[in-house]
Design a protein around this motif. Structure first.
Motif, PDB file in Angstrom:
ATOM      1  N   MET A   1       0.819  -1.193   0.000  1.00 38.37           N
ATOM      2  CA  MET A   1       0.000   0.000   0.000  1.00 38.37           C
ATOM      3  C   MET A   1       0.864   1.259   0.000  1.00 38.37           C
ATOM      4  SD  MET A   1      -3.079  -1.195  -0.045  1.00 38.37           S
ATOM      5  CE  MET A   1      -4.213   0.059   0.419  1.00 38.37           C
ATOM      6  N   ASN A   2       1.987   1.192   0.679  1.00 37.49           N
ATOM      7  CA  ASN A   2       2.841   2.366   0.792  1.00 37.49           C
ATOM      8  C   ASN A   2       4.077   2.158  -0.072  1.00 37.49           C
ATOM      9  OD1 ASN A   2       3.509   4.865   1.703  1.00 37.49           O
ATOM     10  ND2 ASN A   2       3.050   4.381   3.826  1.00 37.49           N
ATOM     11  N   VAL A   3       3.859   2.152  -1.363  1.00 37.25           N
ATOM     12  CA  VAL A   3       4.899   1.816  -2.327  1.00 37.25           C
ATOM     13  C   VAL A   3       6.076   2.788  -2.257  1.00 37.25           C
ATOM     14  CG1 VAL A   3       5.390   1.535  -4.785  1.00 37.25           C
ATOM     15  CG2 VAL A   3       3.235   0.698  -3.836  1.00 37.25           C
ATOM     16  N   SER A   4       5.811   4.059  -2.062  1.00 38.73           N
ATOM     17  CA  SER A   4       6.898   5.038  -2.064  1.00 38.73           C
ATOM     18  C   SER A   4       7.890   4.794  -0.930  1.00 38.73           C
ATOM     19  CB  SER A   4       6.350   6.460  -1.993  1.00 38.73           C
ATOM     20  OG  SER A   4       5.650   6.671  -0.784  1.00 38.73           O
ATOM     21  N   GLU A   5       7.420   4.391   0.253  1.00 38.52           N
ATOM     22  CA  GLU A   5       8.332   4.099   1.368  1.00 38.52           C
ATOM     23  C   GLU A   5       9.235   2.914   1.045  1.00 38.52           C
ATOM     24  OE1 GLU A   5       6.715   3.681   5.266  1.00 38.52           O
ATOM     25  OE2 GLU A   5       5.522   5.487   5.084  1.00 38.52           O
ATOM     26  N   LEU A   6       8.664   1.869   0.463  1.00 39.35           N
ATOM     27  CA  LEU A   6       9.470   0.696   0.110  1.00 39.35           C
ATOM     28  C   LEU A   6      10.472   1.030  -0.996  1.00 39.35           C
ATOM     29  CD1 LEU A   6       6.812  -2.136   0.277  1.00 39.35           C
ATOM     30  CD2 LEU A   6       8.704  -1.734   1.825  1.00 39.35           C
ATOM     31  N   LYS A   7      10.026   1.824  -1.976  1.00 42.06           N
ATOM     32  CA  LYS A   7      10.939   2.235  -3.042  1.00 42.06           C
ATOM     33  C   LYS A   7      12.105   3.030  -2.472  1.00 42.06           C
ATOM     34  CE  LYS A   7       8.031   2.429  -7.148  1.00 42.06           C
ATOM     35  NZ  LYS A   7       7.427   3.313  -8.152  1.00 42.06           N
ATOM     36  N   ASN A   8      11.821   3.953  -1.554  1.00 41.18           N
ATOM     37  CA  ASN A   8      12.889   4.756  -0.945  1.00 41.18           C
ATOM     38  C   ASN A   8      13.887   3.872  -0.206  1.00 41.18           C
ATOM     39  OD1 ASN A   8      11.886   7.166  -1.895  1.00 41.18           O
ATOM     40  ND2 ASN A   8      10.737   7.611  -0.031  1.00 41.18           N
ATOM     41  N   PHE A   9      13.392   2.870   0.521  1.00 39.87           N
ATOM     42  CA  PHE A   9      14.277   1.948   1.241  1.00 39.87           C
ATOM     43  C   PHE A   9      15.193   1.225   0.260  1.00 39.87           C
ATOM     44  CE2 PHE A   9      15.217  -2.289   2.914  1.00 39.87           C
ATOM     45  CZ  PHE A   9      15.841  -1.955   4.114  1.00 39.87           C
ATOM     46  N   VAL A  10      14.632   0.694  -0.814  1.00 40.84           N
ATOM     47  CA  VAL A  10      15.411  -0.053  -1.804  1.00 40.84           C
ATOM     48  C   VAL A  10      16.391   0.867  -2.529  1.00 40.84           C
ATOM     49  CG1 VAL A  10      15.274  -1.387  -3.945  1.00 40.84           C
ATOM     50  CG2 VAL A  10      13.679  -1.859  -2.088  1.00 40.84           C
ATOM     51  N   ILE A  11      15.956   2.052  -2.916  1.00 42.26           N
ATOM     52  CA  ILE A  11      16.837   2.996  -3.612  1.00 42.26           C
ATOM     53  C   ILE A  11      18.022   3.363  -2.726  1.00 42.26           C
ATOM     54  CG2 ILE A  11      17.002   5.387  -4.433  1.00 42.26           C
ATOM     55  CD1 ILE A  11      14.133   4.976  -5.587  1.00 42.26           C
ATOM     56  N   ASN A  12      17.763   3.659  -1.461  1.00 47.40           N
ATOM     57  CA  ASN A  12      18.854   3.995  -0.540  1.00 47.40           C
ATOM     58  C   ASN A  12      19.826   2.837  -0.387  1.00 47.40           C
ATOM     59  OD1 ASN A  12      17.979   6.599  -0.046  1.00 47.40           O
ATOM     60  ND2 ASN A  12      16.718   5.987   1.679  1.00 47.40           N
ATOM     61  N   TRP A  13      19.322   1.622  -0.347  1.00 49.50           N
ATOM     62  CA  TRP A  13      20.170   0.441  -0.224  1.00 49.50           C
ATOM     63  C   TRP A  13      21.031   0.259  -1.478  1.00 49.50           C
ATOM     64  CZ3 TRP A  13      18.915  -4.769  -2.307  1.00 49.50           C
ATOM     65  CH2 TRP A  13      19.865  -5.721  -1.929  1.00 49.50           C
ATOM     66  N   VAL A  14      20.409   0.372  -2.644  1.00 43.76           N
ATOM     67  CA  VAL A  14      21.119   0.175  -3.907  1.00 43.76           C
ATOM     68  C   VAL A  14      22.200   1.240  -4.092  1.00 43.76           C
ATOM     69  CG1 VAL A  14      20.847   0.227  -6.419  1.00 43.76           C
ATOM     70  CG2 VAL A  14      19.223  -1.044  -5.018  1.00 43.76           C
ATOM     71  N   GLN A  15      21.939   2.455  -3.653  1.00 43.45           N
ATOM     72  CA  GLN A  15      22.909   3.535  -3.824  1.00 43.45           C
ATOM     73  C   GLN A  15      24.087   3.444  -2.862  1.00 43.45           C
ATOM     74  OE1 GLN A  15      20.507   7.056  -3.529  1.00 43.45           O
ATOM     75  NE2 GLN A  15      19.909   6.958  -5.668  1.00 43.45           N
ATOM     76  N   LYS A  16      24.010   2.611  -1.864  1.00 39.78           N
ATOM     77  CA  LYS A  16      25.117   2.427  -0.912  1.00 39.78           C
ATOM     78  C   LYS A  16      26.181   1.547  -1.560  1.00 39.78           C
ATOM     79  CE  LYS A  16      23.178   4.048   3.031  1.00 39.78           C
ATOM     80  NZ  LYS A  16      23.687   5.070   3.853  1.00 39.78           N
ATOM     81  N   ILE A  44       0.322  -7.221   2.798  1.00 41.69           N
ATOM     82  CA  ILE A  44       0.103  -5.798   2.540  1.00 41.69           C
ATOM     83  C   ILE A  44       1.008  -5.031   3.501  1.00 41.69           C
ATOM     84  CG2 ILE A  44      -1.571  -3.927   2.436  1.00 41.69           C
ATOM     85  CD1 ILE A  44      -2.226  -6.292   0.553  1.00 41.69           C
ATOM     86  N   VAL A  45       2.002  -4.344   2.977  1.00 38.90           N
ATOM     87  CA  VAL A  45       2.921  -3.560   3.806  1.00 38.90           C
ATOM     88  C   VAL A  45       2.410  -2.125   3.850  1.00 38.90           C
ATOM     89  CG1 VAL A  45       5.273  -2.707   4.064  1.00 38.90           C
ATOM     90  CG2 VAL A  45       4.867  -5.032   3.249  1.00 38.90           C
ATOM     91  N   GLU A  46       2.121  -1.665   5.052  1.00 38.95           N
ATOM     92  CA  GLU A  46       1.619  -0.303   5.235  1.00 38.95           C
ATOM     93  C   GLU A  46       2.727   0.671   5.626  1.00 38.95           C
ATOM     94  OE1 GLU A  46      -1.289   0.903   4.643  1.00 38.95           O
ATOM     95  OE2 GLU A  46      -2.656  -0.786   4.611  1.00 38.95           O
ATOM     96  N   ALA A  47       3.784   0.170   6.273  1.00 34.52           N
ATOM     97  CA  ALA A  47       4.857   1.049   6.730  1.00 34.52           C
ATOM     98  C   ALA A  47       6.147   0.263   6.872  1.00 34.52           C
ATOM     99  CB  ALA A  47       4.484   1.673   8.076  1.00 34.52           C
ATOM    100  N   ILE A  48       7.251   0.981   6.841  1.00 33.53           N
ATOM    101  CA  ILE A  48       8.564   0.387   7.080  1.00 33.53           C
ATOM    102  C   ILE A  48       9.299   1.293   8.062  1.00 33.53           C
ATOM    103  CG2 ILE A  48       9.560   1.522   5.056  1.00 33.53           C
ATOM    104  CD1 ILE A  48      11.402  -0.940   4.780  1.00 33.53           C
ATOM    105  N   TYR A  49       9.947   0.667   9.033  1.00 36.66           N
ATOM    106  CA  TYR A  49      10.738   1.407  10.007  1.00 36.66           C
ATOM    107  C   TYR A  49      12.188   0.959   9.851  1.00 36.66           C
ATOM    108  CZ  TYR A  49      12.899   2.842  14.349  1.00 36.66           C
ATOM    109  OH  TYR A  49      13.759   3.382  15.267  1.00 36.66           O
TER     110      TYR A  49
END
Length: 80
Positions: A1-16, A44-49
């Motif tokens: 549901m919160n696709v942008s949060e998951l994308k940000n997590f993955v993008i930050n990981w890939v850029q490291k 259904i993932v609603e949030a990531i911490y």
């Protein structure tokens, strides 16, 4: 549901340095029936911490323990 949060997590990981630093994030959500496949369940993932942490090529270390407990309290209050 919160696709942008998951994308940000993955993008930050890939850029490291091209995934050379391991990262951890706690996913909060729930299970639901998948309407596309009979008898199947999806998550259904609603949030990531993402706790404060350090990472290496092979591992990670969580530096902050208290924030995780607070995140759990909030997630439980939201029924996640």
């Amino acid at each position: 549901m919160n696709v942008s949060e998951l994308k940000n997590f993955v993008i930050n990981w890939v850029q490291k340095k091209h995934m050379a630093e391991q990262r951890v994030g706690y996913l909060y959500g729930y299970y639901a029936e998948d309407p596309h496949y009979k008898g199947s369940i999806r998550v259904i993932v609603e949030a990531i911490y993402e706790p404060e942490q350090t990472g290496t090529y092979n591992s990670f270390e969580i530096l902050e323990k208290e924030g995780s407990a607070k995140a759990d309290i909030i997630a439980n209050a939201l029924s996640l």
